[in-house]
Design a protein around this motif. Structure first.
Motif, PDB file in Angstrom:
ATOM      1  N   ALA A  42       3.655   5.871  -5.465  1.00  0.00           N
ATOM      2  CA  ALA A  42       3.524   5.943  -6.921  1.00  0.00           C
ATOM      3  C   ALA A  42       2.445   6.929  -7.339  1.00  0.00           C
ATOM      4  O   ALA A  42       2.505   7.517  -8.419  1.00  0.00           O
ATOM      5  CB  ALA A  42       3.216   4.551  -7.484  1.00  0.00           C
ATOM      6  N   ARG A  43       1.467   7.138  -6.468  1.00  0.00           N
ATOM      7  CA  ARG A  43       0.385   8.075  -6.765  1.00  0.00           C
ATOM      8  C   ARG A  43       0.688   9.482  -6.276  1.00  0.00           C
ATOM      9  O   ARG A  43      -0.143  10.377  -6.399  1.00  0.00           O
ATOM     10  CB  ARG A  43      -0.910   7.585  -6.101  1.00  0.00           C
ATOM     11  N   GLY A  44       1.864   9.679  -5.685  1.00  0.00           N
ATOM     12  CA  GLY A  44       2.230  11.020  -5.208  1.00  0.00           C
ATOM     13  C   GLY A  44       1.720  11.336  -3.831  1.00  0.00           C
ATOM     14  O   GLY A  44       1.624  12.503  -3.448  1.00  0.00           O
ATOM     15  N   ILE A  47       0.835  -1.201   0.000  1.00  0.00           N
ATOM     16  CA  ILE A  47       0.000   0.000   0.000  1.00  0.00           C
ATOM     17  C   ILE A  47       0.869   1.250   0.000  1.00  0.00           C
ATOM     18  O   ILE A  47       0.593   2.226  -0.718  1.00  0.00           O
ATOM     19  CB  ILE A  47      -0.950  -0.010   1.210  1.00  0.00           C
ATOM     20  N   GLN A  48       1.941   1.211   0.780  1.00  0.00           N
ATOM     21  CA  GLN A  48       2.822   2.377   0.827  1.00  0.00           C
ATOM     22  C   GLN A  48       3.445   2.652  -0.537  1.00  0.00           C
ATOM     23  O   GLN A  48       3.508   3.810  -0.981  1.00  0.00           O
ATOM     24  CB  GLN A  48       3.925   2.139   1.865  1.00  0.00           C
ATOM     25  N   ASN A  49       3.891   1.626  -1.213  1.00  0.00           N
ATOM     26  CA  ASN A  49       4.464   1.799  -2.556  1.00  0.00           C
ATOM     27  C   ASN A  49       3.426   2.337  -3.525  1.00  0.00           C
ATOM     28  O   ASN A  49       3.730   3.161  -4.394  1.00  0.00           O
ATOM     29  CB  ASN A  49       5.023   0.474  -3.071  1.00  0.00           C
ATOM     30  N   ASP A  50       2.189   1.843  -3.399  1.00  0.00           N
ATOM     31  CA  ASP A  50       1.127   2.333  -4.265  1.00  0.00           C
ATOM     32  C   ASP A  50       0.853   3.806  -3.998  1.00  0.00           C
ATOM     33  O   ASP A  50       0.654   4.594  -4.931  1.00  0.00           O
ATOM     34  CB  ASP A  50      -0.152   1.513  -4.033  1.00  0.00           C
ATOM     35  N   ALA A  51       0.849   4.193  -2.727  1.00  0.00           N
ATOM     36  CA  ALA A  51       0.619   5.595  -2.378  1.00  0.00           C
ATOM     37  C   ALA A  51       1.746   6.485  -2.900  1.00  0.00           C
ATOM     38  O   ALA A  51       1.501   7.582  -3.417  1.00  0.00           O
ATOM     39  CB  ALA A  51       0.482   5.734  -0.864  1.00  0.00           C
ATOM     40  N   ASP A  57     -11.839   9.505  -6.414  1.00  0.00           N
ATOM     41  CA  ASP A  57     -10.691   8.635  -6.187  1.00  0.00           C
ATOM     42  C   ASP A  57     -10.457   8.547  -4.682  1.00  0.00           C
ATOM     43  O   ASP A  57      -9.876   9.446  -4.071  1.00  0.00           O
ATOM     44  CB  ASP A  57      -9.457   9.193  -6.895  1.00  0.00           C
ATOM     45  N   LEU A  58     -10.864   7.455  -4.082  1.00  0.00           N
ATOM     46  CA  LEU A  58     -10.786   7.337  -2.628  1.00  0.00           C
ATOM     47  C   LEU A  58      -9.369   7.077  -2.127  1.00  0.00           C
ATOM     48  O   LEU A  58      -9.116   7.141  -0.916  1.00  0.00           O
ATOM     49  CB  LEU A  58     -11.715   6.224  -2.138  1.00  0.00           C
ATOM     50  N   LYS A  59      -8.447   6.765  -3.022  1.00  0.00           N
ATOM     51  CA  LYS A  59      -7.073   6.577  -2.565  1.00  0.00           C
ATOM     52  C   LYS A  59      -6.423   7.905  -2.179  1.00  0.00           C
ATOM     53  O   LYS A  59      -5.470   7.930  -1.412  1.00  0.00           O
ATOM     54  CB  LYS A  59      -6.248   5.884  -3.653  1.00  0.00           C
ATOM     55  N   GLY A  60      -6.937   8.982  -2.717  1.00  0.00           N
ATOM     56  CA  GLY A  60      -6.426  10.291  -2.364  1.00  0.00           C
ATOM     57  C   GLY A  60      -7.076  10.796  -1.102  1.00  0.00           C
ATOM     58  O   GLY A  60      -8.036  10.215  -0.586  1.00  0.00           O
TER      59      GLY A  60
END
Length: 1006
Positions: free
Chosen positions: A636-638, A630-634, A673-676
């Motif tokens: 990568a998304r800035g 999850i941290q790597n994904d975050a 976009d709920l990841k933000g």
């Protein structure tokens, strides 16, 4: 005649000066071609003349031979003339004469001893002429006459008046000659040429049937020609499509009784080299003629028959015997996907052939063969090939074995053949591809199939049964393997599975050992099947542990930290370019969100282990890997810190009315976009925005309120089990588009919680969690959903009477809006009674319908939303119990020392303040439930974080709330804050705190 044309033309006048060089060359070429054409005419004329003279002489000789034949057709000279002329008219006259009254005179030609050899040579040729004539026109009347003579020629008694004791040898000599010259090919051609509608009235077919088995009554079994004839019978006669329909009933009885199945062991190692379609018909005919005679066949013959059918099945393409009728139950296509050999599509089968092939898979047939076949090796190979050839009916085969004392077979195979094998032993990890282990692979793979099938209809009460394992009576009611057996067996499977995931397929040569074992799969297919059984056993151990501590771990085989770093690197490489495509098992796929657990194992051994046998790695290690993913994904998304809202210029701002938290969340977060970071602003009942800036706490407050609403069972989307575990409402209302959109929304919200590490105090039913992880649910999961139905199915499984007395059929009753309707579990289920043979299928289908089919659309919609936030391959690193812990915290005692060490103080408080010291004294005196109530009061979740309170974000906090001794403590769950008044007395603090946490008095979300 040609003198002038052959004379060379010479120009005595010399060349004309006006004639060019090119013209001269053309003229020369033309004359050369003219001479060549003339030469060819002369040669052709010569050949025509020679041919004509030859034909004329042949007619004369033929006429002379016909005269000699007519003078005495039974003499050596007459026979020689017949054999040389091959005249169909003469052959008909001869066979008519022999058939009527010339047989004795015919045989007398061989009476002089010096003529016997010549007579036999001529008779071989004449016999072959008769067979060819019949093959070319079996429907003509003359063929009946020929066939009548042929049955005499292939009868030793016909020779006895002349040859005496050598009669059998004379007949055998002719038989060998015709076998070498296409005997069975000619008979097959004749049978095939007679249309099926004429079969009942055909005069030729009874003779052809007799001839088909005649060589076996003439030749000795030790004669090489006998084995040759047996092979030819299989490859020429028994491959004829619809053979039983082509033969009159009386002749059919003769054929079934005279087929030489008792000597099949002579050709057990020689599979007929025929086309795939012919193999299908051969199997159908073998089963039709042989299955009624299983109990009468000698031991060696039955074993050879099973071996022959096994070899034929293994030589066929996967699905070759499947009718593929509409409505066939869905099946696991692992074997089809991993079968060795080219994919071959066969023409559609005639329904009558299909019906005969269906006998192979029937319970009665399998029971009959299992009872009669004494060789366990032959039986296991046969059943394994039967399950392999038809993935759609694999379960039917395994259930049929279960019905026929499958428990005893499981126990026998494990204890006699598998437990002592080298496969999977801790000291034998590198011998999987050793050809010496081929027999062990056969038993291991079939045992894995059979036991995994047994688990689908085995409740936990049976699984953990302590009945004496030596008892074979009613073995279906008990776990055929003891818990000690399962501990050893699961370790074997674990070692094999880990080795097959850790080592790439290229490192193991699948051909020799698996082919020798009669296994159609490659290593990937074997690995998938072993994994499926392994996961099923581990699921039981997860609910009620019976294996030693660390039994499932394989971390002694590698460095854990290196494994973690490599897994994170491999996952990052796979998802670094979402548009890149990779080829997996011949299929092009995009890595992001599209790789199955099997495909992932192909690309990455570590991710393959984490997605297929995750319990091989300690749970805390997998949680840390999950967090890193999850941290790597975050990143990568800035979003470097997925928990922090500070310094983020781009946020999604959403206004939420406190009176409509769920509906506003559904409406306004649908396309977000709920990841933000989400900035929540609450609007009060007067339409005014509430003061404050969302630094993360307001969002948690919104999230907590949202979860309370959307998971309320009164809303109609969710139902609860008796243990208060949630699952989707199976009602038709829940499958409407609007409801499915709500499931997607809830899935996204829970994905947001997982992404940001927010604990959710919601418990989900295990069978529903299994859908999240791509797993199936079976009878053992039904106890949590519907205990009454579970008990009823368990009663049916153990019922010793006739199940048909219970008047059950393959339907399930569903009640909606006060109306009960019946749904067929299989085609025509309402007219299919539940019997002793099919009750396991009924139990499986009922469980599958209630646990999976009823909530299929709801689960898919929910998982679709969840997958928007969390990559499915990240979730597959956990089982149901672990995933519930990941979602809502660990269901264990609360460690007060850990909580105290990670508590933050504010206002007048610090860790040495008298009120704080009194607080911790009081909390330490609380029992387990009181501690859980305190944690729920402050953080909205009663379970501590898996990796300790250092993972609780924000940290557990305590702030002073004035000095009023009558005031109750309050909490802001959005920031995990306890507002504790400055109590002067420890007893008062205990009283007020207990009152707050047990009655939610003073509960404050703000």
């Amino acid at each position: 005649m040609f003198a002038d044309e052959r004379r060379r033309k010479i120009n005595l006048g010399g060349a004309s000066s006006a004639q060019s060089h090119a013209i001269i060359l053309d003229q020369a070429k033309a004359r050369r071609l003219e001479r060549e054409a003339l030469r060819r005419k002369q040669e052709q004329a010569t050949r025509i003349q020679a041919w004509w003279r030859g034909q004329r002489e042949a007619r004369l000789v033929r006429a002379r031979m016909q005269e000699l034949f007519a003078q005495d057709m039974f003499s050596i000279t007459g026979l020689r003339c017949l054999a040389l002329t091959c005249d169909e008219t003469a052959l008909e006259s001869w066979s008519t004469a022999v058939s009527q009254d010339g047989a004795l005179a015919f045989r007398s030609a061989a009476a002089p001893h010096q003529h016997q050899t010549s007579w036999l040579i001529l008779m071989r040729q004449i016999t072959l002429l008769l067979l060819k004539s019949v093959a070319n026109s079996p429907r003509l009347n003359r063929s009946v006459v020929h066939l009548r003579v042929l049955t005499s020629i292939f009868s030793p008694s016909w020779y006895r008046p002349t040859f005496g004791s050598e009669a059998t040898d004379a007949c055998a000599a002719i038989t060998r000659y015709t076998l070498d010259h296409g005997y069975y090919s000619l008979i097959s051609q004749a049978i095939f040429a007679i249309p099926i509608p004429e079969a009942k009235t055909s005069q030729s077919l009874p003779y052809l049937v007799v001839l088909a088995t005649q060589p076996f009554s003439i030749l000795a079994t030790s004669d090489p020609a006998y084995s040759f004839a047996l092979e030819a019978l299989l490859s020429r006669i028994l491959v004829i499509p619809l053979l039983p329909n082509r033969i009159p009933i009386a002749s059919l009885t003769h054929l079934a009784g005279h087929l030489p199945f008792s000597t099949l062991n002579l050709v057990e190692d020689r599979v007929p080299q025929v086309a795939h379609e012919d193999r299908v018909h051969l199997v159908a005919n073998l089963v039709t003629f042989t299955s009624p005679r299983y109990s009468k066949l000698p031991k060696a013959a039955l074993e050879a028959y099973a071996g022959l059918v096994t070899a034929l099945l293994n030589a066929l393409p996967i699905n070759a015997l499947d009718a593929r009728h509409p409505g066939v139950e869905e099946y696991d296509s692992d074997m089809e996907a991993h079968a060795e050999g080219d994919v071959v599509t066969l023409p559609p089968l005639d329904p009558r052939t299909t019906k005969r092939l269906d006998v192979l898979f029937s319970t009665a047939h399998i029971q009959s063969l299992t009872s009669a076949l004494q060789s366990r090796t032959a039986l296991v190979k046969f059943l394994l090939s039967l399950a392999t050839i038809s993935p759609a009916r694999k379960d039917d085969v395994l259930r049929a074995v279960q019905v026929n004392n499958g428990g005893g077979l499981v126990r026998e195979i494990y204890r006699v053949y598998v437990r002592s094998s080298a496969l999977g032993k801790d000291t034998e990890m590198n011998t999987l591809a050793d050809t010496a282990n081929a027999p062990s692979w056969t038993y291991l793979l079939f045992l894995t199939y059979l036991y995994n099938q047994a688990l689908t209809t085995m409740g936990d009460d049976e699984f953990f049964s302590t009945a004496a394992p030596s008892s074979t009576e009613r073995s279906i009611e008990r776990n055929p393997l003891s818990l000690d057996d399962l501990t050893t067996f699961s370790r074997q499977l674990m070692n094999i599975a880990f080795t097959l995931y850790w080592r790439t397929p290229g490192e193991l040569s699948s051909g020799p050992v698996l082919a020798r074992a009669g296994i159609r799969l490659n290593w990937e297919g074997v690995r998938d099947i072993i994994t499926k059984c392994l996961v099923a056993i581990h699921a039981r151990d997860s609910r009620k542990p019976f294996t030693p501590q660390d039994h499932w771990l394989v971390t002694s085989n590698f460095d854990v930290q290196s494994f973690v770093e490599a897994a994170i690197f491999e996952e990052k490489e796979l998802t670094s370019d979402s548009n890149a495509e990779v080829v997996v098992s011949g299929t092009r796929v995009r890595p992001t969100h599209s790789l199955s657990a099997r495909q992932l194992a192909y690309l990455s051994p570590r991710l393959g282990i984490l997605n297929n046998i995750p319990f091989a790695i300690p749970f805390p290690v997998r949680v840390s890997i999950f967090r890193r993913f999850i941290q790597n994904d975050a990143i990568a998304r800035g979003t470097p810190d997925r928990y922090s809202f500070q310094g983020m210029s781009h946020r999604t701002r959403v206004h939420i009315r406190r009176s409509s938290v769920a509906q506003d969340g559904f409406d306004k977060l649908a396309g977000v976009d709920l990841k933000g970071p989400i900035e929540i602003t609450f609007v009060d009942q007067f339409g005014q925005e509430e003061a404050g800036i969302d630094g993360g706490g307001v969002f948690k407050e919104f999230f907590t309120s949202l979860c309370k609403e959307v998971f309320d069972t009164d809303r109609g989307l969710w139902l609860a089990t008796k243990k208060n575990e949630l699952y989707p409402n199976p009602h038709a209302y829940a499958t409407e588009p609007h409801s499915l959109n709500w499931y997607r929304f809830v899935g996204r919200i829970l994905g947001k919680a997982l992404y940001q590490g927010i604990l959710v105090d919601v418990g989900f039913a295990g069978f529903f969690l299994a859908k999240w992880l791509g797993k199936q649910s079976y009878l053992d999961d039904l106890a949590s959903l519907d205990p009454d139905l579970y008990n009823g199915l368990t009663f049916l499984k153990h019922y010793e009477g006739n199940p048909e007395d219970l008047s059950l059929n393959f339907t399930v009753a569903i009640e909606e809006f006060g109306t009960t309707k019946s749904i067929d579990l299989i085609p025509n289920g309402s007219n299919t009674p539940v019997t002793r043979e099919n009750r396991l299928q009924y139990i499986y289908l009922i469980s599958h319908y209630r646990l999976s089919k009823q909530i299929k659309l709801q689960s898919e919609a929910f998982f679709e939303g969840l997958s928007d936030m969390i990559d499915p391959k990240w979730l597959r690193m956990f089982n149901q119990q672990e995933f519930q812990i990941l979602l809502g915290g660990v269901n264990s005692a609360i460690d007060i020392e850990d909580l105290r060490a990670h508590t933050v103080y504010g206002g007048l408080y610090d860790e040495k303040h008298p009120t704080i010291m009194a607080f911790w004294n009081v909390v330490e005196s609380f029992d387990h439930e009181q501690r859980r109530a305190l944690l729920r009061f402050v953080s909205s979740c009663s379970r501590p974080p898996l990796l300790g309170f250092k993972e609780l974000l924000p940290n557990f906090s305590i702030r002073d709330a004035g000095s009023d001794q009558t005031r109750l403590p309050t909490a802001s769950t959005c920031v995990n804050l306890l507002k504790l008044p400055l109590y002067q007395n420890e007893a008062v603090l205990r009283e007020k705190l207990l009152k707050s946490i047990t009655s939610n008095a003073g509960f404050d979300l703000s």
